[in-house]
Design an enzyme around this catalytic site. Sequence first.
Site, PDB file in Angstrom:
ATOM      1  N   CYS A   1      -1.371   2.108  -1.335  1.00 61.10           N
ATOM      2  CA  CYS A   1      -2.195   1.082  -1.979  1.00 61.10           C
ATOM      3  C   CYS A   1      -3.585   1.619  -2.300  1.00 61.10           C
ATOM      4  O   CYS A   1      -4.464   1.662  -1.428  1.00 61.10           O
ATOM      5  CB  CYS A   1      -2.291  -0.142  -1.076  1.00 61.10           C
ATOM      6  SG  CYS A   1      -3.350  -1.418  -1.775  1.00 61.10           S
TER       7      CYS A   1
ATOM      8  N   CYS B   1      -6.401  -0.829  -1.711  1.00 61.95           N
ATOM      9  CA  CYS B   1      -6.792  -1.033  -0.306  1.00 61.95           C
ATOM     10  C   CYS B   1      -7.585   0.166   0.218  1.00 61.95           C
ATOM     11  O   CYS B   1      -8.553  -0.005   0.955  1.00 61.95           O
ATOM     12  CB  CYS B   1      -5.565  -1.168   0.598  1.00 61.95           C
ATOM     13  SG  CYS B   1      -4.254  -2.153  -0.049  1.00 61.95           S
ATOM     14  N   ASP B   2      -7.155   1.377  -0.119  1.00 65.43           N
ATOM     15  CA  ASP B   2      -7.652   2.553   0.584  1.00 65.43           C
ATOM     16  C   ASP B   2      -8.467   3.523  -0.266  1.00 65.43           C
ATOM     17  O   ASP B   2      -9.056   4.466   0.277  1.00 65.43           O
ATOM     18  CB  ASP B   2      -6.465   3.309   1.207  1.00 65.43           C
ATOM     19  CG  ASP B   2      -5.716   2.430   2.202  1.00 65.43           C
ATOM     20  OD1 ASP B   2      -6.391   1.634   2.888  1.00 65.43           O
ATOM     21  OD2 ASP B   2      -4.491   2.517   2.278  1.00 65.43           O
TER      22      ASP B   2
END
Length: 312
Positions: free
Chosen positions: A136, A139-140
Site C-alpha cells: 500500500c 499507507c507507507d
Amino acid sequence: MESEKIHCLIIGSGPAGYTAAVYAARANMKPVLYQGIQPGGQLTITTEVENYPGYPDGVQGPEMMVHFEKQAARMGADIRFGLATKVDFSAQPFKVWIDEEKLVEADSVIIATGASAKWLNLESEQRLNGFGVSACAVCDGFFFRGKEVAIVGAGDTAAEEALYLSKLCSNVHMFIRRDEMRASKVMQERVQRTPNIKVYWNTNTEEIVGENKVEAVRVKNVKTGELTTIPISGFFVAIGHQPNSDIFKGWLDMDEAGYLKTIPGTSKTNIEGVFAAGDVQDKIYRQAVTAAGSGCMAALDAERYLSAKGLV
Ligand code: NDP
C-alpha cells in the site's frame, strides 16, 4: 461460548457491507455488521476518490468510509468490530463464529468481505514485509520520502501507486512482467510522462535484498536473462487482489480464483438465505459504486427472503 440469535448478519465493512446495512436497517431487519480486520475496507487505503457519484469535488477514501459507517449507524445498524472466523451453513439459522469466541446465529447472512492484496510469494518479500516491503503506497509511501523505491505491477493500481510514490520519492523503479501494461491508456501515459518513474519491461523480481530492512532488489529481464541489482529502500507490490472467501470454502460455490458465485442479476448464492455483495463476488467491475449497488441488492434479496419465511 457467548451466542446470540439475529435476523440479518452482514460480514464486511466496505461500500457493499455498509450499503446493505443501510437498506437492511431501514427495512427493520435489525442488521448486525461485523467490520473485519480492516474497518472501511480497501477505500481506507486509497487517497482521492473522484468517481463516486454525489461528491462533485471528490473525497478522500477514508473520509468517504466514515460517511458510509455514520449513515448505516444512523439508520440503526449495529456495527461491531470483529472478524468472522468460521461458518456452518448446513441448516437454518446459519452459524457464524466471530473471533472464535462468539457464535452468531442468523436467519440471513450477507457476505461483503471484499478482496485483499496479492503478494509475489518470495521468501524475502514475506520476511521484509513491514520492513520496507508494502502492498500500500498510500499507507507507507510517507516513510520513503526522498528515497529510491520500486513497485511491481502493471495495472491501474500499480500505475496510480507509482504516480503517488513519484511525488514523494527520488526515483520509482517500476517492474512490468510483460512488454505492455494492463493499466488504462490515460494512466499509462501519466506514468510514462513522469520523469522520475523508470519502467523496466519484461522484468521479474528475483529477490528483495536486505537482512532487517530493504536495501536493494534483484530483477531479471526475462527476454535477455540479464540480472540487475538496484539499491532501494522501499518495495511496493501492486499486482491485484484476491477475494476474502476462504472461510466459505466447502459451503458456497466459487470460481477457481475464489470469487463467490451468485445467480446472475441477484445476490443469491447456492445456499438460500446467504447472499454475497461487493468485491468478494465481483472480479470484473470492482468499483465502490458497483459494490454499494450490489450491497443494496443483497439487502433487498435478504428482506424478501425473510418476509417470505415470515421471519421479519
Ligand atoms: P489488475 O488485475 O488489473 O492488474 C494486476 C497487474 O499485476 C497486472 O498488470 C499483472 O500483470 C500484474 N501481476 C500479477 N501477478 C504478477 C506477478 N506475480 N508478478 C508481476 N506482475 C504481476 O489489478 P489492479 O489492482 O491494478 O486493478 C484491479 C481493477 O481495479 C482493475 O479493473 C482496474 O482497472 C481497477 N482500478 C481502477 C482505478 C481507477 O480507475 N482509478 C485504480 C485502481 C484500480 P499482467 O498484466 O501481465 O497480467
